[in-house]
Design an enzyme around this catalytic site. Sequence first.
Site, short mmCIF file in Angstrom:
data_model
loop_
_atom_site.label_atom_id
_atom_site.label_comp_id
_atom_site.label_asym_id
_atom_site.label_seq_id
_atom_site.Cartn_x
_atom_site.Cartn_y
_atom_site.Cartn_z
N SER A 57 0.85 -1.19 0.00
CA SER A 57 0.00 0.00 0.00
C SER A 57 0.89 1.24 0.00
O SER A 57 2.11 1.15 0.22
CB SER A 57 -0.90 0.01 1.24
OG SER A 57 -0.10 0.23 2.40
N ASP A 94 -1.18 -1.47 -3.99
CA ASP A 94 -2.56 -1.59 -3.49
C ASP A 94 -3.12 -0.19 -3.25
O ASP A 94 -2.49 0.64 -2.58
CB ASP A 94 -2.49 -2.38 -2.17
CG ASP A 94 -3.85 -2.80 -1.65
OD1 ASP A 94 -4.78 -2.93 -2.47
OD2 ASP A 94 -3.96 -3.03 -0.43
N GLU A 146 -11.20 0.33 -9.73
CA GLU A 146 -12.34 -0.04 -8.88
C GLU A 146 -13.57 0.77 -9.23
O GLU A 146 -13.49 1.98 -9.46
CB GLU A 146 -11.96 0.17 -7.40
CG GLU A 146 -13.08 -0.19 -6.43
CD GLU A 146 -12.62 -0.29 -4.97
OE1 GLU A 146 -11.48 -0.69 -4.73
OE2 GLU A 146 -13.42 0.06 -4.09
N GLY A 191 -10.69 -3.99 6.95
CA GLY A 191 -10.51 -4.01 8.39
C GLY A 191 -11.13 -5.22 9.07
O GLY A 191 -11.55 -6.18 8.42
N ALA A 228 -11.43 -8.81 2.00
CA ALA A 228 -11.88 -10.22 2.02
C ALA A 228 -11.28 -11.04 3.17
O ALA A 228 -11.27 -12.26 3.10
CB ALA A 228 -11.56 -10.86 0.67
N ASN A 269 -8.13 -10.10 -1.86
CA ASN A 269 -7.21 -9.29 -1.06
C ASN A 269 -7.34 -9.58 0.43
O ASN A 269 -8.45 -9.49 0.98
CB ASN A 269 -7.52 -7.80 -1.26
CG ASN A 269 -7.05 -7.28 -2.59
OD1 ASN A 269 -6.72 -8.05 -3.49
ND2 ASN A 269 -7.00 -5.98 -2.72
N ASP A 271 -5.42 -8.57 4.09
CA ASP A 271 -4.41 -7.87 4.90
C ASP A 271 -4.72 -8.06 6.39
O ASP A 271 -3.89 -8.51 7.17
CB ASP A 271 -4.41 -6.38 4.54
CG ASP A 271 -3.27 -5.63 5.23
OD1 ASP A 271 -2.45 -6.26 5.92
OD2 ASP A 271 -3.19 -4.40 5.07
O1 G3H Z 1 -6.85 -1.87 1.94
C1 G3H Z 1 -5.96 -1.43 2.63
C2 G3H Z 1 -4.86 -2.33 3.07
O2 G3H Z 1 -5.28 -3.14 4.13
C3 G3H Z 1 -3.62 -1.53 3.37
O3 G3H Z 1 -3.74 -0.85 4.56
O4 G3H Z 1 -2.96 1.46 4.09
O5 G3H Z 1 -2.90 0.54 6.41
O6 G3H Z 1 -1.28 -0.27 4.68
P1 G3H Z 1 -2.65 0.31 4.96
P1 13P Z 2 -8.95 -6.78 4.57
O1 13P Z 2 -8.93 -5.59 5.46
O2 13P Z 2 -10.27 -7.47 4.62
O3 13P Z 2 -7.82 -7.71 4.84
O4 13P Z 2 -8.78 -6.26 3.06
C1 13P Z 2 -7.50 -5.98 2.54
C2 13P Z 2 -7.57 -5.28 1.23
O5 13P Z 2 -8.57 -5.17 0.58
C3 13P Z 2 -6.31 -4.71 0.73
O6 13P Z 2 -6.50 -3.98 -0.42
ZN ZN Z 3 -8.42 -3.01 -0.49
#
Ligand code: G3H
Ligand code: 13P
Ligand code: ZN
Length: 324
Positions: A57, A94, A146, A191, A228, A269, A271
Amino acid sequence: MTVSYTELGFVNTKAMFEKAMKEGYAVPAYNFNNMEQLQAIITACFESRSPVILQVSKGARQYANATLLRWMGRGAIEMMKEMGNPVPVALHLDHGDSFELCKDCIDSGFSSVMIDGSHLPYEENIALAKKVVEYAHPRNVTVEAELGVLAGIEDEVSADHHTYTDPAQVEDFVKRTGVDSLAISIGTSHGAYKFKVKPGESVPPLRFDILEEVSRRIPGFPIVLHGASSVDQRAVAQINKYGGKLDNAVGVPEDQLRKAAKSAVCKINVDSDGRLVMTAAVRKVFVETPAEFDPRKYLGPARTDLIAMYKEKNENVLGSSNRY
Ligand code: G3H
Ligand code: 13P
Ligand code: ZN
């Protein structure tokens, strides 16, 4: 210095998605910010013979330093070569929020980028995605865009409610932008708090009717599912047991992800699931051995648990194991 992703050993997502679409599974897209997460993702995907999209990201890039990240990615490929036959790896931006960020990533060795204009008016989303495609495609870099907005936080873009993707727009959008894949909004969100449900209540199903209508209008086109994570309740319970406070953390049920992975969804995806597993492992060490202060003693167990979680996801949810 400009570096092509081929020099680093990455591939773009084109062949990955073609194979996933043909064989009915989804390619995992796992986010990483540090060495242990990267090692876990690569080890799990190598051992389960799954292709993988390494996601970075904007925040991760700032956290880890863009130059270091590039060499970490390259190092991961070299590590796999030492272990045997590497699986395909894409390095993907991302939620890119500007043309400049996408360009910078392309110039520094990313093989795939997401330009997230989902919060913009339709025509502006198209114009921005098209501009990124025009820079990316001559360099063989694939582009994700998107349509529709996920509830919750999309990086720095905050949305209170879902705006589900309008299937009537997708054909026009992909034709006019030339993007290679499309993220859609069908009820997932980012999240660990995806649905407001009381204990014992089941979460509302994803809008598979929208997904089906999208795939009917753009047959064979790769669809991406953000937000997801399934938010494993074992990890949540472990965090809470060892002093954390995650109330009502709920994710997407695995059976719905399995169903999505067999459809036109080619990229899933994840995270938050990695964050939860890592936090659970670190908290356990801190509470059980409070005298410990060697980072290897808490990041090591976190890495072990991450590997197990990613392998389990590849094998039992996404269906991406044993494909290479
Ligand atoms: O969709 C977002 C991802 O989970 C990345 O999160 O911007 O905190 O690295 P971040
Ligand atoms: P989650 O927060 O569900 O893991 O989604 C991650 C995501 O979409 C990253 O782009
Ligand atoms: Zn995302």
